[in-house]
Write an enzyme that holds these catalytic residues in place. Structure first.
Site, PDB file in Angstrom:
ATOM      1  N   GLY A   1       0.822  -1.212   0.000  1.00 30.63           N
ATOM      2  CA  GLY A   1       0.000   0.000   0.000  1.00 30.63           C
ATOM      3  C   GLY A   1       0.852   1.255   0.000  1.00 30.63           C
ATOM      4  N   THR A   2       1.966   1.208   0.694  1.00 25.69           N
ATOM      5  CA  THR A   2       2.850   2.375   0.761  1.00 25.69           C
ATOM      6  C   THR A   2       3.390   2.710  -0.627  1.00 25.69           C
ATOM      7  OG1 THR A   2       3.441   1.797   3.018  1.00 25.69           O
ATOM      8  CG2 THR A   2       4.970   3.253   1.852  1.00 25.69           C
TER       9      THR A   2
ATOM     10  N   ASN B   1      -6.966   4.238   9.769  1.00 26.21           N
ATOM     11  CA  ASN B   1      -6.464   2.993  10.367  1.00 26.21           C
ATOM     12  C   ASN B   1      -6.534   2.990  11.883  1.00 26.21           C
ATOM     13  OD1 ASN B   1      -4.443   4.916   9.299  1.00 26.21           O
ATOM     14  ND2 ASN B   1      -3.060   3.837  10.688  1.00 26.21           N
TER      15      ASN B   1
ATOM     16  N   GLN C   1      -7.362   0.288   4.380  1.00 27.27           N
ATOM     17  CA  GLN C   1      -8.178  -0.258   5.476  1.00 27.27           C
ATOM     18  C   GLN C   1      -9.627  -0.485   5.058  1.00 27.27           C
ATOM     19  OE1 GLN C   1      -7.218  -1.401   8.337  1.00 27.27           O
ATOM     20  NE2 GLN C   1      -5.147  -0.590   8.483  1.00 27.27           N
TER      21      GLN C   1
ATOM     22  N   SER D   1      -3.907  -2.930  -0.269  1.00 30.74           N
ATOM     23  CA  SER D   1      -2.842  -3.765   0.273  1.00 30.74           C
ATOM     24  C   SER D   1      -3.400  -5.122   0.668  1.00 30.74           C
ATOM     25  CB  SER D   1      -2.222  -3.078   1.490  1.00 30.74           C
ATOM     26  OG  SER D   1      -1.224  -3.895   2.045  1.00 30.74           O
TER      27      SER D   1
ATOM     28  N   HIS E   1      -2.219  -7.447   2.894  1.00 33.24           N
ATOM     29  CA  HIS E   1      -2.090  -8.049   4.233  1.00 33.24           C
ATOM     30  C   HIS E   1      -3.140  -7.576   5.229  1.00 33.24           C
ATOM     31  CE1 HIS E   1       0.220  -4.952   6.706  1.00 33.24           C
ATOM     32  NE2 HIS E   1       0.401  -4.456   5.493  1.00 33.24           N
TER      33      HIS E   1
ATOM     34  N   THR F   1       9.640  -8.097 -11.717  1.00 29.29           N
ATOM     35  CA  THR F   1       8.910  -9.362 -11.869  1.00 29.29           C
ATOM     36  C   THR F   1       7.893  -9.504 -10.738  1.00 29.29           C
ATOM     37  OG1 THR F   1      10.822 -10.332 -12.928  1.00 29.29           O
ATOM     38  CG2 THR F   1       9.199 -11.869 -12.041  1.00 29.29           C
TER      39      THR F   1
ATOM     40  N   CYS G   1       6.412   4.270  20.596  1.00 30.40           N
ATOM     41  CA  CYS G   1       7.644   4.531  21.321  1.00 30.40           C
ATOM     42  C   CYS G   1       8.808   4.470  20.335  1.00 30.40           C
ATOM     43  CB  CYS G   1       7.814   3.477  22.400  1.00 30.40           C
ATOM     44  SG  CYS G   1       9.096   3.895  23.549  1.00 30.40           S
TER      45      CYS G   1
HETATM   46  N1  PLP Z   1      -2.530   3.038   4.446  1.00 32.99           N
HETATM   47  C1  PLP Z   1      -3.169   2.650   5.547  1.00 32.99           C
HETATM   48  C2  PLP Z   1      -4.436   3.339   5.941  1.00 32.99           C
HETATM   49  C3  PLP Z   1      -2.674   1.606   6.318  1.00 32.99           C
HETATM   50  O1  PLP Z   1      -3.302   1.227   7.434  1.00 32.99           O
HETATM   51  C4  PLP Z   1      -1.480   0.963   5.899  1.00 32.99           C
HETATM   52  C5  PLP Z   1      -0.870  -0.120   6.694  1.00 32.99           C
HETATM   53  O2  PLP Z   1      -0.888  -0.073   7.908  1.00 32.99           O
HETATM   54  C6  PLP Z   1      -0.853   1.427   4.724  1.00 32.99           C
HETATM   55  C7  PLP Z   1      -1.403   2.463   4.027  1.00 32.99           C
HETATM   56  C8  PLP Z   1       0.421   0.818   4.233  1.00 32.99           C
HETATM   57  O3  PLP Z   1       0.196  -0.438   3.633  1.00 32.99           O
HETATM   58  P1  PLP Z   1       1.442  -1.431   3.486  1.00 32.99           P
HETATM   59  O4  PLP Z   1       1.718  -1.981   4.845  1.00 32.99           O
HETATM   60  O5  PLP Z   1       0.958  -2.487   2.532  1.00 32.99           O
HETATM   61  O6  PLP Z   1       2.564  -0.632   2.944  1.00 32.99           O
END
Ligand code: PLP
Length: 391
Positions: free
Chosen positions: A72-73, A151, A179, A199, A201, A236, A324
């Protein structure tokens, strides 16, 4: 050893057994490169095509609008960097004060490169006022990038109104739906956002695989250049994980309504019980519109990080409204943007439930949490700061 009581599904989710079964052949005999012309490779390419259809179906997109990537990032970075690369003269980006670090860190970096960033505020319930977005857009705005679902609090942004504004003003819109996907229904064909981050996971599939939706009419330039993904994302493909992502999307779509209802019922029983039986407990974020699985609560007078350590001894996993790092505790930027004090943010916990959370899990958590909160409060010196335990 206690059984695991996992109430942190917004952090990540366990891999669903059917998802694991779907990906296993692609970690074993079916190891072909999807770009290879022989049948081993062609089978991988065909399986990728199926996964693309499955994910497209979950979010109401066309398969050609889905670009697989690493997370997602990466999707969020690609969307924002693409928009500013396409329109280099536009040096203004609009986002919000409560975004995920994927957006915040990139925008902070771009600010050091001369970009003007508008950080839209939220109110005390975590809600965004679309009129503030409307007023913030200028002819210099290159992109608007906002969360679909937060999130930390689960609060949903008014994406339809946001998309209507950006369409009227002809500014590209990126939504971070990491999310939201699989928890609320998404129809991108109707919505009209240009870019959407996804994303795997958070959806009962492995970490390290994500996707960017790019509307077929949107302008786009890749972050990683290479021939894969129709030259929209080089590298790939992570075949096994993408196949898992597709299967997870299919399962999420099949169970969306029933699981949302089931999870919301458990979440509400959990939340109502804690709010009504422990003194000094408050919910952070509006009750609705909110993800069905998320509950963010402040337990005044406790140190949330210490609670996490004591919960861990009983097998309970959740998250704190603080992080932290380098020995100091930073209160959550999401909670402080909502007007929660730094002390209250440090006393806040996020519980996020999942498809396998049971009534028995809720019963067990409702036994553990009040006991640990009472213990931490009892240890606090009169008039002093909450006790802070370390590992
Ligand atoms: N955006 C939101 C709202 C998320 O909660 C997260 C992951 O915690 C991400 C983006 C990032 O996704 P990834 O862990 O696949 O990079």
């Amino acid at each position: 050893m206690h059984d695991l009581l996992y109430l942190d599904h917004n952090a990540t989710t366990p891999i669903h057994p059917e998802v694991r079964a779907a990906m296993l052949p692609w970690l074993e005999n079916e190891f072909g490169n999807p770009s290879s012309v022989y049948s081993l490779g062609r089978r991988a390419a065909a399986a990728l095509a199926t996964a693309r259809e499955q994910l497209a179906c979950l979010v109401g997109a066309q398969p050609s609008e889905i670009i697989f990537n690493s997370c997602g990032t990466e999707a969020t970075n690609t969307a924002i960097l693409s928009a500013i690369a396409i329109d280099p003269d536009k040096r203004h980006i609009i986002t919000s004060a409560v975004e995920h670090s994927a957006t915040i860190k990139l925008c902070e970096h771009l600010a050091t490169r001369g970009y003007e960033i508008t950080w839209l505020p939220v109110d005390q319930d975590g809600l965004l006022d679309p009129a503030k977005l409307d007023a913030a857009i200028t002819p210099e705005t290159a992109i608007v990038s906002l969360l679909w679902a937060n999130n930390e609090t689960g609060v949903l942004f008014p994406v339809e109104e946001i998309a209507a504004i950006t369409a009227r003003k002809k500014v590209p819109l990126h939504l971070d739906a990491v999310q939201a996907a699989g928890k609320v229904s998404i129809n991108l064909e109707v919505l009209g956002a240009q870019y959407v981050s996804l994303s795997a996971h958070k959806l009962y599939a492995p970490k390290g695989v994500g996707a960017l939706y790019v509307n077929r009419r949107a302008r786009y330039t890749p972050l990683l250049r290479g021939s894969q993904e129709e030259s929209k994302r080089g590298g790939t493909q992570n075949v096994a994980s993408i196949i898992a992502f597709g299967k997870a999307a299919e399962l999420a779509g099949t169970h969306l309504l029933t699981s949302a209802e089931h999870i919301a019922r458990l979440r509400d029983r959990f939340e109502q019980t804690l709010l009504s039986t422990i003194e000094g407990v408050r919910r952070n974020g509006t009750a609705e519109p909110r993800l069905p699985n998320t509950s963010n609560l402040t337990f005044s007078g406790i140190d949330a990080e210490s609670a996490l350590l004591l919960f861990d001894k009983e097998g309970l996993c959740c998250s704190a409204g603080s992080a932290c790092s380098s020995g100091s505790i930073h209160p959550s930027h999401v909670l402080t943007a909502m007007g929660v004090t730094r002390d209250e943010a440090r006393a806040s916990l996020r519980f996020s439930f999942g498809r396998t959370t049971s009534e028995a899990d809720i019963d067990r958590s409702l036994e553990i949490i009040p006991r640990i909160v009472a213990k931490l409060r009892a240890q606090r010196p009169a008039g002093g700061s909450p006790v802070h335990l370390t590992t």
